[in-house]
Design a protein around this motif. Structure first.
Motif, mmCIF file in Angstrom:
data_model
loop_
_atom_site.group_PDB
_atom_site.id
_atom_site.type_symbol
_atom_site.label_atom_id
_atom_site.label_comp_id
_atom_site.label_asym_id
_atom_site.label_seq_id
_atom_site.Cartn_x
_atom_site.Cartn_y
_atom_site.Cartn_z
ATOM 1 N N GLN A 84 -9.472 7.775 -2.345
ATOM 2 C CA GLN A 84 -9.219 6.344 -2.201
ATOM 3 C C GLN A 84 -9.981 5.582 -3.281
ATOM 4 O OE1 GLN A 84 -10.507 5.926 1.972
ATOM 5 N NE2 GLN A 84 -8.414 5.377 2.481
ATOM 6 N N ASN A 85 -9.471 4.411 -3.625
ATOM 7 C CA ASN A 85 -10.135 3.572 -4.620
ATOM 8 C C ASN A 85 -11.160 2.654 -3.964
ATOM 9 O OD1 ASN A 85 -7.413 4.274 -5.918
ATOM 10 N ND2 ASN A 85 -8.547 3.359 -7.609
ATOM 11 N N ASN A 86 -12.356 2.669 -4.495
ATOM 12 C CA ASN A 86 -13.386 1.715 -4.111
ATOM 13 C C ASN A 86 -14.144 1.318 -5.374
ATOM 14 O OD1 ASN A 86 -13.509 1.251 -1.123
ATOM 15 N ND2 ASN A 86 -13.563 3.487 -1.110
ATOM 16 N N SER A 116 -11.274 -4.257 1.867
ATOM 17 C CA SER A 116 -11.782 -3.215 0.978
ATOM 18 C C SER A 116 -10.664 -2.852 0.000
ATOM 19 C CB SER A 116 -12.181 -1.984 1.789
ATOM 20 O OG SER A 116 -12.321 -0.870 0.947
ATOM 21 N N SER A 165 -9.707 -0.110 -0.867
ATOM 22 C CA SER A 165 -8.974 1.048 -0.355
ATOM 23 C C SER A 165 -7.832 0.642 0.565
ATOM 24 C CB SER A 165 -9.920 1.998 0.385
ATOM 25 O OG SER A 165 -10.479 1.357 1.519
ATOM 26 N N GLU A 166 -7.854 -0.602 1.064
ATOM 27 C CA GLU A 166 -6.755 -1.106 1.884
ATOM 28 C C GLU A 166 -5.582 -1.577 1.028
ATOM 29 O OE1 GLU A 166 -7.959 -3.648 5.346
ATOM 30 O OE2 GLU A 166 -9.929 -3.548 4.352
ATOM 31 N N HIS A 178 -20.522 -1.620 -2.096
ATOM 32 C CA HIS A 178 -19.070 -1.584 -2.228
ATOM 33 C C HIS A 178 -18.524 -3.007 -2.269
ATOM 34 C CE1 HIS A 178 -18.083 2.773 -1.400
ATOM 35 N NE2 HIS A 178 -19.401 2.724 -1.218
ATOM 36 N N LYS A 226 0.845 -1.190 0.000
ATOM 37 C CA LYS A 226 0.000 0.000 0.000
ATOM 38 C C LYS A 226 0.883 1.243 0.000
ATOM 39 C CE LYS A 226 -3.675 2.590 1.654
ATOM 40 N NZ LYS A 226 -4.948 2.768 1.000
ATOM 41 N N THR A 250 -3.696 5.616 -1.220
ATOM 42 C CA THR A 250 -4.503 6.682 -0.632
ATOM 43 C C THR A 250 -3.809 8.004 -0.912
ATOM 44 O OG1 THR A 250 -5.454 5.330 1.147
ATOM 45 C CG2 THR A 250 -5.339 7.697 1.533
#
Length: 287
Positions: free
Chosen positions: A135-137, A161, A163-164, A146, A113, A168
């Motif tokens: 963030q990407n989702n 998720s 986003s993890e 989601h 990440k 970011t």
């Protein structure tokens, strides 16, 4: 002497000269802890192309790249003046950080990440807040839910998720901060904007910064170099500001000339055109 004791080194200078040293990691760790909203422990400052101090970027852009104890990569970039395609460059920097730190032959699970924090001293665009987070989702086209990803971690299937996993992005629009600092985040942004650190601050990192980023504690040579750095930023901002004003004035002049040409084509007299546009008769005759 009181004025000097209350004066603190700008964060961009500190990143270039002081915060790369392990003894001073506490300041940077506190900053990251506040902005990422989780405890951050730095294990290393990473070398990369973006970390190098370019001669033509010596006061405009500052980059530091660190690795935390989870192996994640954190990029902190300070941009003093406006730059076209800034977001595109941030995206490129994140992509480069990912590829720089995965070895040939590694599996995709080795991708870490990346957090990108941009401290911006210029107007990036329109918006009412001073901090924006991207963030990407993945959102269902029809259901609007989601997506949660299944991935393998320590031989166990876990759900995450996106986003993890995806980067970011945090954009700090320093000049938009106009509040009385109450929270640790606000105290940090106030320091970034005005160089102010409250004597009774409890914000992570700022307590260390009060001791380690004091202007008067530098040697005479360091103070001279620091003052030259600040002067260079001020001069560049003045030059760019004047260039913008000159560009606006040039644009207004072109617009007046175009209007005057149309008036001439429609048979208005030079005296009438001068009265309406503010151009001199000589300028109108020269069109």
């Amino acid at each position: 002497m009181t004025e000097l004791r209350d004066r603190y080194i700008r964060f961009d200078w500190a990143i270039k000269r002081l915060l790369r040293q392990k003894a001073n990691f506490g300041v940077l760790e506190g900053f990251l802890t506040v902005f990422l909203n989780e405890p951050i422990k730095i294990v290393d400052i990473l070398e990369s192309e973006g970390n190098q101090q370019q001669a033509d970027d010596k006061f405009n852009r500052v980059v530091i790249k660190a690795k935390n104890n989870k192996g994640e990569i954190i990029i902190v970039e300070i941009q003093n003046t406006s730059e076209l395609y800034y977001l595109e460059r941030v995206l490129y920097g994140v992509a480069k950080a990912i590829t720089e730190h995965i070895n040939l032959g590694n599996t995709y699970k080795e991708v870490k990440k990346v957090y990108s924090i941009s401290i911006l001293y210029f107007d990036l665009g329109k918006g009412s807040d001073y901090i924006y987070v991207g963030q990407n989702n993945f959102v269902g086209l029809h259901s609007q839910d989601h997506l949660i990803i299944s991935t393998k971690e320590k031989d166990t299937i876990v759900r995450k998720s996106p986003s993890e996993i995806f980067p970011t992005y945090i954009l700090v629009r320093v000049n938009e901060f106009n509040k009385v600092a109450k929270s640790p985040l606000e105290e940090w942004v106030e320091y970034l904007k005005n160089g102010v650190i409250s004597p009774d601050t409890q914000a992570p990192g700022l307590q260390e910064a009060r001791e380690k980023l004091k202007y008067y504690s530098m040697s005479d040579a360091e103070r001279y170099a620091y003052d030259e750095h600040i002067n260079a930023i001020m001069i560049q901002n003045d030059v760019l500001g004047n260039a913008r004003l000159e560009g606006m004035e040039e644009g207004r002049t072109k617009e007046k000339n175009n209007i005057a040409r149309k008036m001439l084509a429609n048979g208005l007299s030079i005296e009438q055109i001068a009265l309406i546009t503010g151009l001199t008769e000589q300028e109108i005759k020269g069109l």
